[in-house]
Design a protein around this motif. Structure first.
Motif, PDB file in Angstrom:
ATOM      1  N   PHE A 139      33.329 -36.118  38.304  1.00 46.65           N
ATOM      2  CA  PHE A 139      34.152 -35.440  37.282  1.00 46.65           C
ATOM      3  C   PHE A 139      34.606 -36.550  36.334  1.00 46.65           C
ATOM      4  O   PHE A 139      34.548 -37.739  36.699  1.00 46.65           O
ATOM      5  CB  PHE A 139      35.352 -34.710  37.918  1.00 46.65           C
ATOM      6  CG  PHE A 139      36.285 -35.634  38.665  1.00 46.65           C
ATOM      7  CD1 PHE A 139      37.408 -36.175  38.052  1.00 46.65           C
ATOM      8  CD2 PHE A 139      36.017 -36.006  39.985  1.00 46.65           C
ATOM      9  CE1 PHE A 139      38.241 -37.053  38.730  1.00 46.65           C
ATOM     10  CE2 PHE A 139      36.850 -36.881  40.667  1.00 46.65           C
ATOM     11  CZ  PHE A 139      37.966 -37.403  40.034  1.00 46.65           C
ATOM     12  N   ASP A 162      36.087 -38.059  45.755  1.00 49.16           N
ATOM     13  CA  ASP A 162      37.230 -37.791  44.868  1.00 49.16           C
ATOM     14  C   ASP A 162      38.448 -38.503  45.461  1.00 49.16           C
ATOM     15  O   ASP A 162      38.959 -38.074  46.499  1.00 49.16           O
ATOM     16  CB  ASP A 162      37.452 -36.268  44.815  1.00 49.16           C
ATOM     17  CG  ASP A 162      38.574 -35.859  43.876  1.00 49.16           C
ATOM     18  OD1 ASP A 162      39.075 -36.713  43.128  1.00 49.16           O
ATOM     19  OD2 ASP A 162      38.946 -34.659  43.898  1.00 49.16           O
ATOM     20  N   HIS A 193      41.631 -29.375  47.807  1.00 49.03           N
ATOM     21  CA  HIS A 193      40.562 -28.417  47.533  1.00 49.03           C
ATOM     22  C   HIS A 193      39.361 -28.783  48.387  1.00 49.03           C
ATOM     23  O   HIS A 193      39.283 -29.905  48.908  1.00 49.03           O
ATOM     24  CB  HIS A 193      40.191 -28.475  46.041  1.00 49.03           C
ATOM     25  CG  HIS A 193      39.952 -29.883  45.550  1.00 49.03           C
ATOM     26  ND1 HIS A 193      38.752 -30.535  45.724  1.00 49.03           N
ATOM     27  CD2 HIS A 193      40.773 -30.783  44.940  1.00 49.03           C
ATOM     28  CE1 HIS A 193      38.844 -31.761  45.226  1.00 49.03           C
ATOM     29  NE2 HIS A 193      40.066 -31.953  44.757  1.00 49.03           N
ATOM     30  N   HIS A 198      35.116 -29.761  43.332  1.00 45.32           N
ATOM     31  CA  HIS A 198      35.960 -28.657  43.830  1.00 45.32           C
ATOM     32  C   HIS A 198      34.955 -27.662  44.390  1.00 45.32           C
ATOM     33  O   HIS A 198      34.404 -26.843  43.654  1.00 45.32           O
ATOM     34  CB  HIS A 198      36.782 -28.023  42.703  1.00 45.32           C
ATOM     35  CG  HIS A 198      37.980 -28.843  42.308  1.00 45.32           C
ATOM     36  ND1 HIS A 198      39.084 -28.294  41.718  1.00 45.32           N
ATOM     37  CD2 HIS A 198      38.252 -30.160  42.446  1.00 45.32           C
ATOM     38  CE1 HIS A 198      39.982 -29.254  41.487  1.00 45.32           C
ATOM     39  NE2 HIS A 198      39.504 -30.394  41.913  1.00 45.32           N
ATOM     40  N   GLU A 242      45.737 -34.669  48.598  1.00 46.24           N
ATOM     41  CA  GLU A 242      46.174 -35.349  47.374  1.00 46.24           C
ATOM     42  C   GLU A 242      47.571 -34.953  46.907  1.00 46.24           C
ATOM     43  O   GLU A 242      47.726 -34.325  45.870  1.00 46.24           O
ATOM     44  CB  GLU A 242      45.152 -35.163  46.264  1.00 46.24           C
ATOM     45  CG  GLU A 242      44.712 -33.749  45.964  1.00 46.24           C
ATOM     46  CD  GLU A 242      43.733 -33.699  44.777  1.00 46.24           C
ATOM     47  OE1 GLU A 242      44.065 -34.254  43.732  1.00 46.24           O
ATOM     48  OE2 GLU A 242      42.658 -33.095  44.934  1.00 46.24           O
ATOM     49  N   GLU A 250      45.052 -39.848  46.906  1.00 45.21           N
ATOM     50  CA  GLU A 250      44.053 -38.856  47.319  1.00 45.21           C
ATOM     51  C   GLU A 250      42.960 -39.477  48.175  1.00 45.21           C
ATOM     52  O   GLU A 250      42.368 -40.497  47.810  1.00 45.21           O
ATOM     53  CB  GLU A 250      43.421 -38.224  46.070  1.00 45.21           C
ATOM     54  CG  GLU A 250      42.284 -37.256  46.371  1.00 45.21           C
ATOM     55  CD  GLU A 250      41.759 -36.541  45.128  1.00 45.21           C
ATOM     56  OE1 GLU A 250      41.937 -37.060  44.009  1.00 45.21           O
ATOM     57  OE2 GLU A 250      41.173 -35.451  45.301  1.00 45.21           O
TER      58      GLU A 250
HETATM   59  N1  GLY Z   1      39.643 -34.759  40.319  1.00 48.79           N
HETATM   60  C1  GLY Z   1      40.600 -33.827  40.204  1.00 48.79           C
HETATM   61  C2  GLY Z   1      41.160 -33.596  41.518  1.00 48.79           C
HETATM   62  O1  GLY Z   1      41.593 -34.515  42.162  1.00 48.79           O
HETATM   63  O2  GLY Z   1      41.119 -32.522  41.994  1.00 48.79           O
END
Ligand code: GLY
Ligand code: MN
Ligand code: MN
Length: 463
Positions: free
Chosen positions: A219, A260, A343, A350, A392, A432
């Motif tokens: 992303f 992520d 998520h 996601h 996160e 996160e």
């Molecule tokens: N990258 C966006 C999130 O952490 O969901």
């Protein structure tokens, strides 16, 4: 790409789950950026990849749930194409790579589907999210683009989400590879962080890591001293002494699995006592989640456990009054963390979000969504072995939100708004990591740790 056997057995499971009708899974097409021949980097649809494995544009996969027939539709490259692209496998050869013998020209797909529709058979398709696919489905099925969502197959959405949710051993290996790309991105960002550096210099450098080690970023990277803006894509700031830098970024493997991660650290390389106090609260929430998550838990309970830890810390910091439980029950944590704890994660950063949350009204299928226990609907998501989810938590000081809540008299007697005033220029902190549910609990994905404690960060930032 996995073996043909992997894709064949996934298709067989899907066919059994759906039972009857025709399953239609379009891959993505090239998407023009500023003129037709200058396209965005190609990203295949993740559900097409999951069942058909081919990272090639403009293919459509069909599975006949009644007969078990499997077909790949597409067009062989012409000499005119090959002049630009170089030699390419034929459609038949592509099909063979993923265990499909029947390869047909794209022009035959409409005839095939129209015949099935005329026979009164159901065509199962997922809600389309790209304009090109909406137009393609509209033409193929004779449904206006705006009405496609009314006819999407909830059965297919639930079945696909259920299968994609539980990661296999070979998918977990891919996620470990994605972690290593993320590790290199984040540790490079930490090393580059010092006063005078422009945020985009860091963003560009770490995106280069993602590009050279895999398929690119999962992303667009968030590299900002305005960490309070949740998805801040503006990276024009010059790093300043005394501020915090938030870096939320991830990479994608060549096999299209994502990482992520977020880290937040001081530009100067040393936390101030005020920054450290808030940082330790967020880290405690992050660690608490990683310690308690186990199969069978509801996502909402995990989210609330993180909120409770945040509230306990904020009571200690004097920003919240009364009991932490009351603050959470009153919803006061939404002022500090106006997003969900995490998520699903997999081939989409996601995972399955193209089918979930924003794609339709869950009120009519809430019970079925709960039964499916997938991240398709977070309010009904029950994690299980093989689930991958992000952990996160964050604390953000968002002046516009603080002012709104205060003006509306929200959380009066709970939030100390006067004290909060001295945090208006603090920014935001998010931490996160990506968790994999095991049979008994969970573990953070990765064979090493991206620096996360105050001491670990102070040892690497700017060094
Ligand atoms: N990258 C966006 C999130 O952490 O969901
Ligand atoms: Mn993130
Ligand atoms: Mn995330």
């Amino acid at each position: 790409m996995f073996s043909a056997k992997t894709y064949a057995s996934r298709r067989e499971v899907l066919r059994t789950k759906i039972g009857s009708g025709v399953i239609l899974l379009p891959g993505n097409m090239p998407a023009p950026n500023n003129y037709p021949n200058n396209t965005y980097y190609f990203r295949q649809d993740s559900s097409f990849l999951y069942y058909f494995g081919l990272n090639i544009p403009s293919l459509v996969g069909v599975i006949d749930a009644d007969t078990g027939e499997e077909m790949l539709f597409g067009d062989d490259f012409t000499v005119e194409d090959i002049i630009w692209t170089g030699p390419q496998p034929t459609l038949r050869e592509l099909g063979a790579q993923v265990g499909i013998a029947a390869a047909h020209p794209m022009a035959e797909l409409e005839k095939h589907l129209r015949k099935a529709i005329a026979q009164g058979r159901r065509i199962h398709y997922l809600p389309p999210y790209r304009g090109e696919t909406k137009l393609q489905l509209s033409e193929l099925l004779g449904i206006a683009p705006a009405r496609l969502h009314e006819h999407k197959s909830v059965d297919l959405m639930l079945a696909v989400a259920e299968m994609r949710e539980a990661k296999s051993a070979e998918e977990i290996d891919e996620l470990e590879r994605a972690f290593r790309i993320g590790y290199d991105m984040h540790t490079l960002a930490m090393k580059m962080c010092r006063p005078g550096v422009v945020e985009r210099e860091i963003a560009g450098a770490i995106e280069g890591v993602a590009k050279s080690a895999g398929a690119g970023v999962s992303f667009p990277s968030i590299v900002s001293q305005h960490g309070e803006t949740l998805h801040n894509l503006c990276a024009d700031g010059v790093l300043e002494e005394g501020r915090l830098l938030l870096c939320d970024a991830g990479g994608e493997t060549v096999g299209n699995y994502c990482s992520d991660h977020t880290r937040t650290y001081p530009v100067s390389g040393r936390f101030t006592p005020k920054q450290r106090e808030i940082y330790e609260i967020v880290l405690a929430a992050h660690d608490r989640v990683a310690a308690i998550v186990k199969p069978g838990m509801m996502y909402t309970d995990i989210h609330n456990a993180a909120c409770l830890t945040l509230a306990e810390g904020l009571v200690g910091a004097g920003l919240v009054r009364g009991s932490a439980e009351d603050a959470v029950a009153a919803g006061a944590m939404t002022l500090f963390m106006p997003h969900g704890l995490g998520h699903g994660l997999g081939m989409d950063v996601h995972d399955c979000e193209a089918m979930g949350e924003r794609s339709f009204d869950f009120s009519s299928i809430a019970d079925r969504a709960a039964e499916s226990a997938t991240c398709i609907y977070r309010a009904a998501w029950r994690v299980r072995p093989g689930t991958v989810m992000s952990d996160e938590p964050g604390i953000y000081f968002i002046p516009a939100l603080i002012d709104k809540c205060r003006a509306e008299g929200l959380y009066r007697g709970i939030v100390d708004y006067d004290r909060l005033d001295s945090y208006r220029d603090f920014g935001g902190i998010r931490i996160e990591d990506d968790l994999l549910l095991t049979d008994t609990g969970c573990r953070i994905i990765g064979d090493r740790k991206i620096p996360v404690t105050v001491d670990e960060l102070e040892a690497v930032v700017g060094k």
